[in-house]
Design a protein around this motif. Structure first.
Motif, PDB file in Angstrom:
ATOM      1  N   SER A  14       6.718   5.371  -1.734  1.00  0.00           N
ATOM      2  CA  SER A  14       6.165   5.331  -0.382  1.00  0.00           C
ATOM      3  C   SER A  14       4.703   5.753  -0.389  1.00  0.00           C
ATOM      4  N   LEU A  15       4.378   6.762  -1.186  1.00  0.00           N
ATOM      5  CA  LEU A  15       2.990   7.221  -1.313  1.00  0.00           C
ATOM      6  C   LEU A  15       2.110   6.100  -1.861  1.00  0.00           C
ATOM      7  N   GLU A  49       9.900   8.852  -2.577  1.00  0.00           N
ATOM      8  CA  GLU A  49       8.707   9.416  -1.942  1.00  0.00           C
ATOM      9  C   GLU A  49       7.441   8.948  -2.649  1.00  0.00           C
ATOM     10  N   ARG A  50       7.500   8.855  -3.981  1.00  0.00           N
ATOM     11  CA  ARG A  50       6.316   8.401  -4.712  1.00  0.00           C
ATOM     12  C   ARG A  50       6.040   6.930  -4.462  1.00  0.00           C
ATOM     13  N   CYS A  78      -1.041   4.270   0.065  1.00  0.00           N
ATOM     14  CA  CYS A  78      -2.390   4.259  -0.502  1.00  0.00           C
ATOM     15  C   CYS A  78      -2.915   2.833  -0.618  1.00  0.00           C
ATOM     16  N   ALA A  95      -3.793   7.414  -5.167  1.00  0.00           N
ATOM     17  CA  ALA A  95      -2.510   8.129  -5.160  1.00  0.00           C
ATOM     18  C   ALA A  95      -2.508   9.330  -6.096  1.00  0.00           C
TER      19      ALA A  95
END
Length: 229
Positions: free
Chosen positions: A16-17, A13-14, A21, A43
């Motif tokens: 992907s974040l 998930e991070r 960004c 981010a």
């Protein structure tokens, strides 16, 4: 869910974040002006944390390009059930392109990143870079054209690899021209229409003279949107 599964999901998930960004910043400011520090701030991560996930801009941008290409390739493959002709496969490739990029700005983001990563890419060695997005696209379209040749739709003496390289090069040039415009002036429908024209010219150029030219017409964006409703 166990601790390892949870940590794995959080890491995905991070990542992907971070990629999201980066895309947002590139669309706003251009790839050259975006730094890893800018991405970390967007981010809401420390720069050190960002480098735990990506060693630098090259790795981050490359992963964004490859992930997008993999999703597109999978989507195209899902629409190529057995029994269809090479020409129909090429039309479905185009429809998949409309579905994924017809109304988004991702095309400009991906092009800017690809140019940053390989500014001198002349498409000469597309067939050699196994495992890359460019390699997958090259061989996917090449296979469709070769099927069309064997079926008698396309001229038998054309060089399929050269045709594919020309299509990709012309597509890239059209997107490059649009990418130079201010963001407000970039119109997805206009660039898609230009790409459609390029694709149709290539199809007409390689089709046998006996082929009905109406069979070589690709749907435009308005027709596609009408069919979705």
């Amino acid at each position: 869910m166990g601790i390892f599964e949870r940590k794995g999901r959080e890491k995905a998930e991070r990542r992907s974040l971070i990629m999201g960004c980066a895309k947002k910043l590139i669309l706003e400011y251009g790839v050259e002006k975006v730094s890893m520090e800018d991405i970390a701030k967007q981010a809401e991560l420390s720069k050190g944390t960002l480098y735990l996930y990506f060693s630098g801009k090259d790795e981050l941008f490359s992963e964004i390009c490859e992930e997008s290409a993999a999703r597109f390739s999978e989507y195209v493959q899902s629409r190529l059930e057995g029994g269809i002709s090479g020409l129909e496969a090429l039309k479905r490739y185009w429809l998949s392109y409309l579905e994924m990029y017809g109304e988004s700005e991702d095309l400009f983001i991906l092009f800017n990143m690809r140019q940053f990563l390989a500014p001198a890419d002349s498409f000469i060695s597309l067939e050699e870079n196994a495992g890359t997005a460019s390699y997958v696209f090259y061989h996917l379209i090449k296979k469709m054209i070769e099927q069309g040749i064997s079926e008698g739709t396309f001229e038998k003496d054309i060089e399929s690899g050269l045709v594919v390289k020309t299509i990709i090069a012309l597509f890239s040039q059209a997107v490059e021209n649009a990418a130079k415009l201010p963001r407000a002036a970039r119109k997805s429908a206009l660039i898609i229409d230009e790409l459609k024209t390029v694709f149709q010219i290539m199809l007409r150029g390689i089709a046998r003279v006996e082929i009905d030219r109406s069979c070589l017409v690709l749907p435009d964006l308005s027709t596609f949107n009408k069919n979705k409703d």
